[in-house]
Scaffold this motif. Structure first.
Motif, PDB file in Angstrom:
ATOM      1  N   CYS A  37       0.872  -1.186   0.000  1.00 26.96           N
ATOM      2  CA  CYS A  37       0.000   0.000   0.000  1.00 26.96           C
ATOM      3  C   CYS A  37       0.905   1.231   0.000  1.00 26.96           C
ATOM      4  O   CYS A  37       1.851   1.296   0.798  1.00 26.96           O
ATOM      5  N   ALA A  38       0.649   2.180  -0.899  1.00 26.25           N
ATOM      6  CA  ALA A  38       1.424   3.435  -0.923  1.00 26.25           C
ATOM      7  C   ALA A  38       0.456   4.604  -0.970  1.00 26.25           C
ATOM      8  O   ALA A  38      -0.375   4.700  -1.888  1.00 26.25           O
ATOM      9  N   LEU A  39       0.529   5.466   0.044  1.00 24.41           N
ATOM     10  CA  LEU A  39      -0.363   6.630   0.155  1.00 24.41           C
ATOM     11  C   LEU A  39       0.473   7.901   0.231  1.00 24.41           C
ATOM     12  O   LEU A  39       1.489   7.928   0.944  1.00 24.41           O
TER      13      LEU A  39
ATOM     14  N   LEU B 151      10.927   3.023  -2.048  1.00 23.49           N
ATOM     15  CA  LEU B 151       9.661   3.427  -2.683  1.00 23.49           C
ATOM     16  C   LEU B 151       9.152   4.752  -2.100  1.00 23.49           C
ATOM     17  O   LEU B 151       8.777   5.674  -2.841  1.00 23.49           O
ATOM     18  N   GLY B 152       9.157   4.862  -0.783  1.00 22.96           N
ATOM     19  CA  GLY B 152       8.686   6.095  -0.143  1.00 22.96           C
ATOM     20  C   GLY B 152       9.528   7.291  -0.544  1.00 22.96           C
ATOM     21  O   GLY B 152       9.002   8.359  -0.884  1.00 22.96           O
ATOM     22  N   GLN B 153      10.847   7.101  -0.521  1.00 25.92           N
ATOM     23  CA  GLN B 153      11.757   8.204  -0.873  1.00 25.92           C
ATOM     24  C   GLN B 153      11.551   8.625  -2.326  1.00 25.92           C
ATOM     25  O   GLN B 153      11.622   9.812  -2.656  1.00 25.92           O
TER      26      GLN B 153
ATOM     27  N   HIS C  46       3.565   7.275   2.660  1.00 25.20           N
ATOM     28  CA  HIS C  46       3.363   6.165   3.600  1.00 25.20           C
ATOM     29  C   HIS C  46       3.366   4.871   2.795  1.00 25.20           C
ATOM     30  O   HIS C  46       2.535   4.713   1.880  1.00 25.20           O
ATOM     31  N   VAL C  47       4.249   3.969   3.127  1.00 28.38           N
ATOM     32  CA  VAL C  47       4.319   2.690   2.409  1.00 28.38           C
ATOM     33  C   VAL C  47       4.153   1.558   3.410  1.00 28.38           C
ATOM     34  O   VAL C  47       4.850   1.518   4.431  1.00 28.38           O
ATOM     35  N   LYS C  48       3.217   0.665   3.124  1.00 30.49           N
ATOM     36  CA  LYS C  48       3.060  -0.536   3.951  1.00 30.49           C
ATOM     37  C   LYS C  48       3.329  -1.759   3.086  1.00 30.49           C
ATOM     38  O   LYS C  48       2.790  -1.863   1.972  1.00 30.49           O
TER      39      LYS C  48
ATOM     40  N   ILE D 249      13.261   9.184   7.472  1.00 28.92           N
ATOM     41  CA  ILE D 249      12.430   8.003   7.212  1.00 28.92           C
ATOM     42  C   ILE D 249      12.154   7.281   8.530  1.00 28.92           C
ATOM     43  O   ILE D 249      13.079   6.881   9.238  1.00 28.92           O
ATOM     44  N   VAL D 250      10.865   7.143   8.836  1.00 33.50           N
ATOM     45  CA  VAL D 250      10.455   6.385  10.031  1.00 33.50           C
ATOM     46  C   VAL D 250      10.083   4.978   9.585  1.00 33.50           C
ATOM     47  O   VAL D 250       9.270   4.804   8.665  1.00 33.50           O
TER      48      VAL D 250
END
Ligand SMILES: O=c1[nH]c(=O)c2[nH]c(=O)[nH]c2[nH]1
Length: 295
Positions: A36-38, A84-86, A99-101, A141-142
């Motif tokens: 999931c990417a938001l 991916l988030g970066q 936000h990536v899950k 990055i958290v």
């Protein structure tokens, strides 16, 4: 006058499979995950004024998930999710947070005739390895890692007594009960300032997952449990001790009850207390015990 209080959007339930083929040995290794990417950022006008010029289509987000998986390692999932988030905050000036899950499903290599099979796997349980990453422009990055859906049971070595007794209480104290739960364990890393900081010492992620899984099972098995609360706290303490870069650990554990059945009405059958053998596993209600432990 209403105003947009918060907003994020993206693609959920993107299923991805990646195979790695070792040409020399013929051994293949597989990873299957659900992603999931938001995105968040200067996207208000898409909600308030039908302005799609600020919208990266969720279809493009899905494509990016596939392309990032093709061009980069997908293991450990913490690294893939961070890359991916970066990417989203680097690529789009108006996107400030991604936000990536990632939920990694188990494919365990088969052992056939005593030898690991080069390309066949089986699903040994519903347990998943989960990662949640938030990449924020200017803030780093958290990364939160975890284990979800590891179902465990012990048939003795668990007690529960000394709890509040008042006019609401019917539960009997017990010094010997069944304990069963579906483990949801998490550990949050100290914030990584950059993607390079995630990459440096990337072995930490697999090491921590192995350690947390081992600690969870060993403590569950060996602890003479006074309560779910106390046993889970012991697990958290050990995970913090195992990895210095972990800032916080958490568990969320359902207490899946197994009720004794009084069968004395049938020919005086003894099936309670020390004679209990046949139990009734309960669907719900269940206890739900949570905690977070920081340093
Ligand atoms: O380990 C337990 N913790 C509780 O808080 C609780 N409450 C309960 O009814 N059974 C249990 N067991």
């Amino acid at each position: 006058m209403p105003s947009l209080a918060s907003a994020r959007y993206g693609k959920d339930n993107v299923r991805v499979y990646k195979v790695q083929k070792d040409a020399a040995t013929g051994v293949q290794t597989v990873t299957e995950m659900t992603v999931c990417a938001l995105l968040e950022g200067a996207i208000e006008t898409s909600y308030t004024r039908a302005d799609n010029s600020v919208v990266v289509a969720t279809d493009s987000i899905k494509n990016t998930i596939y392309i990032t998986a093709k061009e980069n390692p997908v293991n450990p999932p913490e690294l893939y999710a961070s890359i991916l988030g970066q990417h989203f905050i680097d690529r789009y000036a108006h996107i400030t947070k991604a936000h990536v899950k990632v939920v990694v499903h188990r494919w365990t290599r088969m052992v056939v005739d005593g030898a690991p099979h080069p390309h066949s796997f089986f699903r040994d349980g519903q347990e998943t390895r989960n990662v949640e990453v938030t990449a924020t422009r200017g803030e780093g990055i958290v990364v939160k890692s975890g284990i979800v859906g590891l179902t465990v049971l012990k048939s003795t070595g668990s007690a529960f007594h000394g709890f509040v007794r008042d006019e609401f209480t019917t539960l009997a104290e017990t010094w010997d009960r069944i304990l069963s739960t579906d483990v949801d364990a998490g550990w949050t890393w100290s914030t990584f300032p950059t993607l390079d900081a995630v990459r440096d010492g990337v072995d930490r992620f697999d090491r921590a997952w192995e350690a947390a899984r081992g600690i969870t099972m060993k403590t569950f098995a060996n602890d003479e449990s006074a309560s779910v609360q106390n046993t889970m706290y012991k697990m958290c303490e050990q995970i913090l001790a195992a990895e210095p870069e972990i800032a916080l650990t958490n568990y969320s554990l359902p207490n899946k009850h197994y009720f004794e059945i009084d069968l004395s009405w049938h020919k005086g059958l003894k099936n309670t207390g020390k004679d209990a053998e046949v139990y009734a596993p309960q669907g719900g209600p269940n206890g739900l015990i949570k905690c977070e432990v920081s340093r």
